[in-house]
Design an enzyme around this catalytic site. Sequence first.
Site, PDB file in Angstrom:
ATOM      1  N   LYS A  97     -29.061 -38.020  19.720  1.00  0.00           N
ATOM      2  CA  LYS A  97     -27.943 -37.481  20.422  1.00  0.00           C
ATOM      3  C   LYS A  97     -28.026 -35.865  20.507  1.00  0.00           C
ATOM      4  O   LYS A  97     -27.377 -35.028  20.917  1.00  0.00           O
ATOM      5  CB  LYS A  97     -26.444 -37.894  19.757  1.00  0.00           C
ATOM      6  CG  LYS A  97     -26.088 -39.205  20.042  1.00  0.00           C
ATOM      7  CD  LYS A  97     -24.813 -39.568  19.606  1.00  0.00           C
ATOM      8  CE  LYS A  97     -24.540 -40.902  19.411  1.00  0.00           C
ATOM      9  NZ  LYS A  97     -24.200 -41.767  20.484  1.00  0.00           N
TER      10      LYS A  97
ATOM     11  N   GLN B 226     -20.951 -36.703  17.178  1.00  0.00           N
ATOM     12  CA  GLN B 226     -20.504 -36.166  18.355  1.00  0.00           C
ATOM     13  C   GLN B 226     -20.292 -34.568  18.190  1.00  0.00           C
ATOM     14  O   GLN B 226     -20.232 -33.560  19.142  1.00  0.00           O
ATOM     15  CB  GLN B 226     -19.373 -36.536  18.981  1.00  0.00           C
ATOM     16  CG  GLN B 226     -19.783 -38.101  19.495  1.00  0.00           C
ATOM     17  CD  GLN B 226     -20.577 -38.285  20.646  1.00  0.00           C
ATOM     18  OE1 GLN B 226     -20.912 -37.216  21.264  1.00  0.00           O
ATOM     19  NE2 GLN B 226     -21.082 -39.470  20.996  1.00  0.00           N
TER      20      GLN B 226
ATOM     21  N   CYS C 196     -17.450 -48.573  22.212  1.00  0.00           N
ATOM     22  CA  CYS C 196     -17.564 -48.819  20.989  1.00  0.00           C
ATOM     23  C   CYS C 196     -16.288 -48.252  20.153  1.00  0.00           C
ATOM     24  O   CYS C 196     -16.296 -47.907  19.205  1.00  0.00           O
ATOM     25  CB  CYS C 196     -18.780 -48.138  20.344  1.00  0.00           C
ATOM     26  SG  CYS C 196     -20.515 -48.924  20.905  1.00  0.00           S
TER      27      CYS C 196
ATOM     28  N   HIS D 254     -15.329 -44.568  16.229  1.00  0.00           N
ATOM     29  CA  HIS D 254     -16.362 -45.465  16.809  1.00  0.00           C
ATOM     30  C   HIS D 254     -16.472 -46.853  15.806  1.00  0.00           C
ATOM     31  O   HIS D 254     -16.316 -46.268  14.755  1.00  0.00           O
ATOM     32  CB  HIS D 254     -17.555 -44.511  16.739  1.00  0.00           C
ATOM     33  CG  HIS D 254     -18.708 -45.328  17.384  1.00  0.00           C
ATOM     34  ND1 HIS D 254     -19.463 -46.269  16.762  1.00  0.00           N
ATOM     35  CD2 HIS D 254     -19.295 -44.989  18.634  1.00  0.00           C
ATOM     36  CE1 HIS D 254     -20.516 -46.600  17.676  1.00  0.00           C
ATOM     37  NE2 HIS D 254     -20.402 -45.764  18.819  1.00  0.00           N
TER      38      HIS D 254
ATOM     39  N   ASP E 150     -17.894 -38.642  10.337  1.00  0.00           N
ATOM     40  CA  ASP E 150     -18.749 -39.053  11.534  1.00  0.00           C
ATOM     41  C   ASP E 150     -19.004 -37.940  12.447  1.00  0.00           C
ATOM     42  O   ASP E 150     -18.174 -37.584  13.110  1.00  0.00           O
ATOM     43  CB  ASP E 150     -18.229 -40.276  12.003  1.00  0.00           C
ATOM     44  CG  ASP E 150     -18.904 -40.712  13.051  1.00  0.00           C
ATOM     45  OD1 ASP E 150     -19.942 -40.131  13.485  1.00  0.00           O
ATOM     46  OD2 ASP E 150     -18.689 -41.752  13.783  1.00  0.00           O
TER      47      ASP E 150
HETATM   48  C1  LIG Z   1     -18.667 -40.886  17.087  1.00  0.00           C
HETATM   49  C2  LIG Z   1     -19.815 -41.904  17.053  1.00  0.00           C
HETATM   50  N1  LIG Z   1     -20.122 -42.315  15.909  1.00  0.00           N
HETATM   51  C3  LIG Z   1     -21.214 -43.206  15.729  1.00  0.00           C
HETATM   52  C4  LIG Z   1     -21.983 -43.526  16.734  1.00  0.00           C
HETATM   53  C5  LIG Z   1     -23.232 -44.301  16.338  1.00  0.00           C
HETATM   54  O1  LIG Z   1     -24.268 -43.574  16.440  1.00  0.00           O
HETATM   55  P1  LIG Z   1     -25.798 -44.566  16.398  1.00  0.00           P
HETATM   56  O2  LIG Z   1     -25.781 -45.389  17.535  1.00  0.00           O
HETATM   57  O3  LIG Z   1     -26.888 -43.340  16.791  1.00  0.00           O
HETATM   58  O4  LIG Z   1     -26.043 -45.055  14.960  1.00  0.00           O
HETATM   59  C6  LIG Z   1     -21.844 -42.793  17.905  1.00  0.00           C
HETATM   60  C7  LIG Z   1     -22.713 -43.288  19.174  1.00  0.00           C
HETATM   61  O5  LIG Z   1     -22.597 -43.891  19.880  1.00  0.00           O
HETATM   62  C8  LIG Z   1     -20.480 -42.078  18.208  1.00  0.00           C
HETATM   63  O6  LIG Z   1     -20.784 -41.326  19.236  1.00  0.00           O
END
Ligand SMILES: Cc1ncc(COP(=O)(O)O)c(C=O)c1O
Lengths: 403, 132
Positions: A221, A198, A361, A118, A195
């Site tokens: 999430k 998910q 993203c 991401h 990270d």
């Molecule tokens: C794998 C992953 N990393 C990071 C994020 C970013 O999370 P947040 O927008 O809550 O900071 C997301 C969510 O969109 C994600 O799916």
Amino acid sequence: MRNVRGDFPVLARTVNGHPLVYLDSAATAQKPIQVIEAIARFYREANANVHRGLYALSVEATELYENARKKIAALIGARPEEVIFTRGTTESLNLLAYSLGEARVREGDGILVTVMEHHANLIPWQELARRKGAALSAVRITPDGELDMDDFRRRLSARTAVVAVTHISNVLGTINPIPEISREAHRVGALVVVDAAQSIPHLPVDVRELGCDFLAFSGHKMLGPTGIGVLWGRRELLEEMPPFLTGGEMIREVWIDRATWNDLPYKFEAGTPPIAQAVGLGAAVEYLAGLGMEEVRRHEEELTGLLLEGLKAREYVEIYGPREPQKRGGVVAFNLRGIHPHDVATLLDQEGIAIRAGHHCAQPLHRLLGVPASCRASVYVYNTPEEIELFLAALDGVWEQLG
Amino acid sequence: MSPYEDLIIDHWRHPRNKGTLPDPDVDVTEANVPCGDVVRLQLKVRNGKVEDVRFDGRGCAISMASASLLTEMLKGKRLEELEKMRQEELLEALGGVIKPRLNCALLPFRTLRKALEALGETGSRVDPPSYR
Ligand SMILES: Cc1ncc(COP(=O)(O)O)c(C=O)c1O
């Protein structure tokens, strides 16, 4: 798993005249009444700033805030002082790239990411590499959408300072072998950043079993509110790192020209934290613990199996990522031949079905897949086999109309 | 209202004026980066009038249908008329567009604005086509 739909008020509504079928929990989860009530109750009954007041209300608010931290620590097998509250995964990873970057990354060092990251776990490392003159490189994936571990080993070297990798891809759904990655990285002295945006919401996670050094995730999430997330880190590393944001709360002693830092975790929590959000997240963790993370995982694996079977059975659908539900989280990205994902999402929305369409993203990954965008359906505790059936039938409708 | 009126489906399946011109006076490309939609617009201008027009590109049904329909609206028009054209005219011609998809429907309009600006500045401009 027991039927939990009654706990989620929003699921009772209709969209475009149809009952809402919410298949976008990978973007953000719906909230159970227990979480909504915990937040409302905090504001109604216990609102005060934390760690400041000597009066009873502030003491109560502080206890609620710190109890949330303890619940999260228990969920991931960590110590409370290693759990830092942030605004979300994105802020957690930016904090890390800055502070860890200051402490550990030198010119000529290597930073290893993967092509399935991401943007939140890519751009902060890109920027760090640029600031420090470090070399950023990305591990490839296999044709099945799994991490290419041979490529990982090839890219890993004694110069690698940080390996930043997603636990579960938010597009491919792939569950990456973090324990193995941690072992290999530690052998060359590299630190491992995971990270877990998910994964924490969807399966049992124990940071000691993963063997990583840092872990980032978001409250929204995992049934919690927006505006709160977590950075977990190994104590000795957090001690070594300089603070990211500075100001109130994070200091011990202040003079006009210098200051000393507070203990963990407060060194990394400058300013008034998101208190009600932490309390809400604590309630979400309690809710998930009540269901049991093994049960949550089992439920999602079943639904993901149905999704994959249904999509595989439709020759007009291309699926991205591993084919077996055991190898992936409850996220399935796909495309309908010759149809733009936005058209698919718009037509499903007419039936009250919410899916995501776009690059999620993850632009480098989509470039690699050779498509500008994809559709993505994702499931959570409140989804049902009937909803998967509705979704698949609606997909046939889209194909009839535009195929 | 269905987001996909017959008109949109028809223009998407059977695009009008799709392709390229051998010697356009203006040749510009615009993109919606997040969704990967791209529209290339070419105009042949004679005596202040659009003599011929082509579009090319890729994207969702709404952006492609909108581009196709727009080319029909351009042909034979005077440049001054096009300068005054409002985006609502295109949206109405499409039979209305739901809010989340306005950006798709208006990509061809933004491409037209870019073409008119280029014509206004230099009288002609031919960009190499870019599809990435
Ligand atoms: C794998 C992953 N990393 C990071 C994020 C970013 O999370 P947040 O927008 O809550 O900071 C997301 C969510 O969109 C994600 O799916």
